[in-house]
Structures are given as C-alpha cells and as structure tokens.
Motif scaffolding. Structure first.
Motif, PDB file in Angstrom:
ATOM      1  N   ASN A  45       0.798  -0.775   0.170  1.00 11.99           N
ATOM      2  CA  ASN A  45      -0.125  -0.072  -0.057  1.00 11.99           C
ATOM      3  C   ASN A  45       0.946   1.095  -0.042  1.00 11.99           C
ATOM      4  OD1 ASN A  45      -2.873   0.388   0.332  1.00 11.99           O
ATOM      5  ND2 ASN A  45      -2.059   1.818   1.932  1.00 11.99           N
ATOM      6  N   TRP A  46       1.701   1.060  -0.983  1.00 13.83           N
ATOM      7  CA  TRP A  46       2.635   2.414  -1.295  1.00 13.83           C
ATOM      8  C   TRP A  46       1.937   4.336  -1.136  1.00 13.83           C
ATOM      9  CZ3 TRP A  46       7.005   0.804  -1.473  1.00 13.83           C
ATOM     10  CH2 TRP A  46       7.099  -0.154  -2.267  1.00 13.83           C
ATOM     11  N   THR A  47       2.469   5.275   0.005  1.00 13.37           N
ATOM     12  CA  THR A  47       2.113   6.564   0.100  1.00 13.37           C
ATOM     13  C   THR A  47       3.644   7.141  -0.487  1.00 13.37           C
ATOM     14  OG1 THR A  47       0.332   5.182   1.954  1.00 13.37           O
ATOM     15  CG2 THR A  47       1.410   8.180   2.034  1.00 13.37           C
ATOM     16  N   ARG A  48       3.434   7.767  -0.816  1.00  9.05           N
ATOM     17  CA  ARG A  48       4.246   9.088  -0.789  1.00  9.05           C
ATOM     18  C   ARG A  48       5.362   9.741   0.296  1.00  9.05           C
ATOM     19  NH1 ARG A  48       2.798  14.014  -4.730  1.00  9.05           N
ATOM     20  NH2 ARG A  48       4.606  14.761  -3.288  1.00  9.05           N
ATOM     21  N   ILE A  49       6.698   9.210   0.002  1.00  6.45           N
ATOM     22  CA  ILE A  49       7.609  10.109   1.389  1.00  6.45           C
ATOM     23  C   ILE A  49       7.103  11.133   1.720  1.00  6.45           C
ATOM     24  CG2 ILE A  49       9.740  10.084   2.220  1.00  6.45           C
ATOM     25  CD1 ILE A  49      10.518   6.974   1.427  1.00  6.45           C
ATOM     26  N   THR A  50       7.076  12.571   1.350  1.00  6.75           N
ATOM     27  CA  THR A  50       6.914  13.528   1.572  1.00  6.75           C
ATOM     28  C   THR A  50       6.154  13.526   2.171  1.00  6.75           C
ATOM     29  OG1 THR A  50       5.524  13.650  -0.519  1.00  6.75           O
ATOM     30  CG2 THR A  50       7.848  14.112  -0.858  1.00  6.75           C
ATOM     31  N   ASP A  51       4.493  12.759   2.764  1.00  9.06           N
ATOM     32  CA  ASP A  51       3.617  13.019   3.457  1.00  9.06           C
ATOM     33  C   ASP A  51       4.478  12.716   5.092  1.00  9.06           C
ATOM     34  OD1 ASP A  51       2.105  12.867   1.716  1.00  9.06           O
ATOM     35  OD2 ASP A  51       1.464  10.061   1.511  1.00  9.06           O
ATOM     36  N   VAL A  52       5.111  11.861   4.939  1.00  9.81           N
ATOM     37  CA  VAL A  52       5.960  11.979   6.456  1.00  9.81           C
ATOM     38  C   VAL A  52       7.121  12.536   6.518  1.00  9.81           C
ATOM     39  CG1 VAL A  52       4.609   9.796   7.135  1.00  9.81           C
ATOM     40  CG2 VAL A  52       7.125   9.455   5.297  1.00  9.81           C
ATOM     41  N   SER A  53       7.871  13.425   5.977  1.00  7.74           N
ATOM     42  CA  SER A  53       9.042  14.410   6.057  1.00  7.74           C
ATOM     43  C   SER A  53      10.005  13.511   6.825  1.00  7.74           C
ATOM     44  CB  SER A  53       8.078  15.288   6.095  1.00  7.74           C
ATOM     45  OG  SER A  53       8.249  15.535   7.964  1.00  7.74           O
ATOM     46  N   LYS A  54      10.280  12.473   5.845  1.00  6.70           N
ATOM     47  CA  LYS A  54      11.789  11.911   6.842  1.00  6.70           C
ATOM     48  C   LYS A  54      12.903  11.105   5.640  1.00  6.70           C
ATOM     49  CE  LYS A  54      13.125   8.519  10.113  1.00  6.70           C
ATOM     50  NZ  LYS A  54      13.817   9.164  11.030  1.00  6.70           N
ATOM     51  N   VAL A  55      13.500  11.183   5.809  1.00  7.33           N
ATOM     52  CA  VAL A  55      14.844  10.452   5.346  1.00  7.33           C
ATOM     53  C   VAL A  55      14.800   9.251   5.262  1.00  7.33           C
ATOM     54  CG1 VAL A  55      17.112  11.059   4.290  1.00  7.33           C
ATOM     55  CG2 VAL A  55      16.493  12.669   4.445  1.00  7.33           C
ATOM     56  N   CYS A  56      14.899   8.539   5.013  1.00  7.38           N
ATOM     57  CA  CYS A  56      15.133   7.231   5.120  1.00  7.38           C
ATOM     58  C   CYS A  56      15.815   6.219   3.513  1.00  7.38           C
ATOM     59  CB  CYS A  56      14.103   6.008   4.715  1.00  7.38           C
ATOM     60  SG  CYS A  56      12.664   6.470   3.426  1.00  7.38           S
ATOM     61  N   GLN A  57      16.013   5.024   4.049  1.00  3.46           N
ATOM     62  CA  GLN A  57      17.063   4.010   2.895  1.00  3.46           C
ATOM     63  C   GLN A  57      15.856   3.305   1.713  1.00  3.46           C
ATOM     64  OE1 GLN A  57      19.825   2.168   4.922  1.00  3.46           O
ATOM     65  NE2 GLN A  57      20.788   2.207   3.339  1.00  3.46           N
ATOM     66  N   CYS A  58      16.166   2.904   0.389  1.00  2.00           N
ATOM     67  CA  CYS A  58      15.267   2.215  -0.070  1.00  2.00           C
ATOM     68  C   CYS A  58      15.569   0.837   0.174  1.00  2.00           C
ATOM     69  CB  CYS A  58      15.546   2.435  -1.638  1.00  2.00           C
ATOM     70  SG  CYS A  58      15.274   1.030  -2.859  1.00  2.00           S
ATOM     71  N   SER A  59      14.467  -0.611   0.345  1.00  3.93           N
ATOM     72  CA  SER A  59      14.306  -1.650   0.779  1.00  3.93           C
ATOM     73  C   SER A  59      15.266  -2.613  -0.422  1.00  3.93           C
ATOM     74  CB  SER A  59      13.463  -2.007   0.994  1.00  3.93           C
ATOM     75  OG  SER A  59      12.736  -0.806   2.707  1.00  3.93           O
ATOM     76  N   ASN A  68      12.203  12.521  -2.796  1.00  2.00           N
ATOM     77  CA  ASN A  68      11.654  13.129  -4.367  1.00  2.00           C
ATOM     78  C   ASN A  68      10.304  12.850  -4.067  1.00  2.00           C
ATOM     79  OD1 ASN A  68      13.846  14.431  -4.608  1.00  2.00           O
ATOM     80  ND2 ASN A  68      14.942  12.283  -4.932  1.00  2.00           N
ATOM     81  N   LEU A  69       9.458  13.252  -5.857  1.00  2.18           N
ATOM     82  CA  LEU A  69       8.325  12.799  -5.787  1.00  2.18           C
ATOM     83  C   LEU A  69       7.995  11.560  -6.443  1.00  2.18           C
ATOM     84  CD1 LEU A  69       7.869  15.625  -8.057  1.00  2.18           C
ATOM     85  CD2 LEU A  69       6.339  15.544  -6.436  1.00  2.18           C
ATOM     86  N   ASN A  70       9.135  10.644  -7.011  1.00  2.00           N
ATOM     87  CA  ASN A  70       8.690   8.865  -6.891  1.00  2.00           C
ATOM     88  C   ASN A  70       9.426   8.254  -6.355  1.00  2.00           C
ATOM     89  OD1 ASN A  70      11.569   9.848  -7.408  1.00  2.00           O
ATOM     90  ND2 ASN A  70      12.135   8.583  -9.354  1.00  2.00           N
ATOM     91  N   GLU A  71       9.118   8.619  -4.554  1.00  2.00           N
ATOM     92  CA  GLU A  71       9.797   7.938  -3.500  1.00  2.00           C
ATOM     93  C   GLU A  71       8.447   7.196  -2.290  1.00  2.00           C
ATOM     94  OE1 GLU A  71      14.397   8.722  -3.655  1.00  2.00           O
ATOM     95  OE2 GLU A  71      12.609   9.815  -2.396  1.00  2.00           O
ATOM     96  N   TYR A  72       8.330   6.018  -2.195  1.00  2.00           N
ATOM     97  CA  TYR A  72       7.306   5.165  -1.482  1.00  2.00           C
ATOM     98  C   TYR A  72       7.777   4.501  -0.550  1.00  2.00           C
ATOM     99  CZ  TYR A  72       4.384   7.578  -5.696  1.00  2.00           C
ATOM    100  OH  TYR A  72       3.939   7.922  -6.890  1.00  2.00           O
TER     101      TYR A  72
END
Length: 279
Positions: A45-59, A68-72
């Motif tokens: 259930n993908w949600t844009r990361i900008t919704d939670v404003s936190k830097v994370c790491q691609c699994s 960025n806009l294309n990160e979920y």
C-alpha cells in the motif's frame, strides 16, 4: 481543403500536443498521486514519502531516499522504495497479510522489514542503542514495531507479541476469509470468521475514514493506523460503504468489545452512527 503544404505544419503541432497530453497523464498517474493502494502497483500500500517528511533508505537498492516525488513507502509494513524499485519490492518483500492459514494457537513470528519508515526515534530492542543511523541497515517488525540492528537481530526471540498496541490488534491467524470471483480476472475476499486470540484485555479497534475528506487529513490518519493495526481494521469509506465495513465487526467474539474510531467530520460520524443504529 487542406493542402499538402498545410499538413507539414499541422502534424508537428498535433504530435507536440499529443505528447503533452501523454506526459501530463503519466505525471498525474505516478508523480502527483500521494497514495497508490494495493493492486495499483502490486501488493503493498504505497504512500509518498513526502507525506511523512523523513529521509529513509530504499529496501531494495539501499540508496538513501531524499523525499523526491517518485519515492514511496508502504504504510502497512514500512517498506520503502523509489518508483523503479517498487516492482522488486512487490516481488520479493512480504507485506502484512490480513489473514494467514495458521492455527490461532501457533505463535506468530516477526515480519522484519529494512529501510523502514520509523514512526518515531527508536532504540534497538537488544542493545538499546539508537537505530536509523545513516549507512547502517536496521530492521523493524511490521507488527510489534520493535527495531533491531543487523548484528543484534539473531539475539532477539523469533516470536512476535504484537507490541504495545496488542490489545487493539486482530492478528492475521485469527481471521478467516472467503474468496469469491468478481468478474473474469478479479477475486474479492470477505471476512467470514474472527477468532478470539486469547489475550486479556482485547478490545479490537476499527478505524473508519475517508481519504478524500477535508484537506487530506483523513488519508494521513488511515495511513498511520494501517501501520499500527491489521490493515483489515482500517477502512477507507471512499472505497467501501459503512455497511460493508461494519458487517464483519459483528463477527468479533463477544468477549472482544470492539472500538470504532471515526476519522472525519460531522458528516462521516453521522453516516457511521446511522449505519450502526440500523444494524
């Protein structure tokens, strides 16, 4: 009538206009959508990361994601991925399941995810040192939300106790589904039985909200509770009616007093209360 010379000017304009429309459609489909529900791009259930404003790491590729806009991220299990890695995440990384074919007396194991979205700053459950340190791959259980370092993971027990919100959770091994065909290519699942997990206290929480209501706060509320509960317990009224959502609540064993949270305005609350009154 148009002459051949006129077509030399019409075709470039037509092609440019067509490309503009296609580009706009693709942009809206993949970049402007904050939420990509299960079935849109796979089983998460993908949600844009900008919704939670936190830097994370691609699994998948383990690269840092910089909002960025294309990160979920999956708001059910916490898996993160950029758009190009989403197919790999869907194929190789398990998400929370609303139901599993496992005896309810059998203990559930942790569902570990990497590159997760932490709900808050967390400490390793083993060494009690801070997790989510840059360039250090940590793990978090999608059910109990415990976090561990890679080196500490072998030291933690395999059994998951569903964490601090255990009394609100309907564990997946206590849910029985019936799947029926809905058209040629699709199947639709219905809850037919909910078993008592044997916990004390146990007050399963049902969250009803509309992601389209207000200024989008409903979407954030639903997303947060999907992370904490069985996704079955979080119902988006933009996709289902209250009647359909509340029908299976009657299946909860009498010992478990269900709690219902209405995430919305007066209209949503009235809609849900009227539905409960008529049941």
């Amino acid at each position: 009538m148009l002459q051949l010379e006129d077509l030399q000017f019409v075709w470039p304009v037509f092609l440019a206009f067509s490309l503009l429309l296609v580009s706009k459609h693709l942009y809206q489909k993949f970049y402007q959508r904050d939420h990509l529900p299960k079935g849109t791009l796979g089983n998460h259930n993908w949600t844009r990361i900008t919704d939670v404003s936190k830097v994370c790491q691609c699994s998948v590729c383990e690269m840092l994601l910089m909002n960025n806009l294309n990160e979920y991220y999956c708001d059910c299990c916490g898996v993160c991925a950029d758009l190009k890695c989403i197919p790999g995440a869907n194929a190789n990384i398990k998400c929370k399941q609303i139901s599993v074919t496992q005896d309810k007396q059998t203990a559930m194991k942790h569902l570990w995810t990497r590159g997760y979205m932490l709900l808050e700053t967390s400490l390793c459950d083993v060494c009690e040192e801070e997790c989510d340190v840059p360039n250090q791959i940590d793990f978090q259980c999608a059910w109990c939300l415990r976090t561990v370092h890679t080196d500490c993971k072998p030291k933690i027990a395999e059994v998951c106790d569903f964490g601090p919100y255990k009394k609100f959770v309907i564990p997946p091994n206590c849910v029985t589904l019936e799947t029926k065909r809905a058209g040629v290519r699709f199947r639709k699942s219905h809850v037919i039985t909910i078993h008592d997990p044997g916990w004390t206290p146990w007050t399963p929480l049902i969250v009803l909200g509309n992601r389209k209501s207000g200024n989008g706060d409903g979407s954030h509320v639903l997303s947060t509770f999907r992370r904490l509960l069985n996704p079955l317990q979080v119902v988006d009224l933009a996709d289902k009616s209250p009647e359909e959502a509340l029908h299976w609540v009657t299946l909860v064993p009498s010992r478990g007093q269900s709690l219902i949270l209405a995430a919305g305005g007066d209209g949503t609350a009235a809609w849900i209360l009227n539905t409960i009154h008529s049941m």
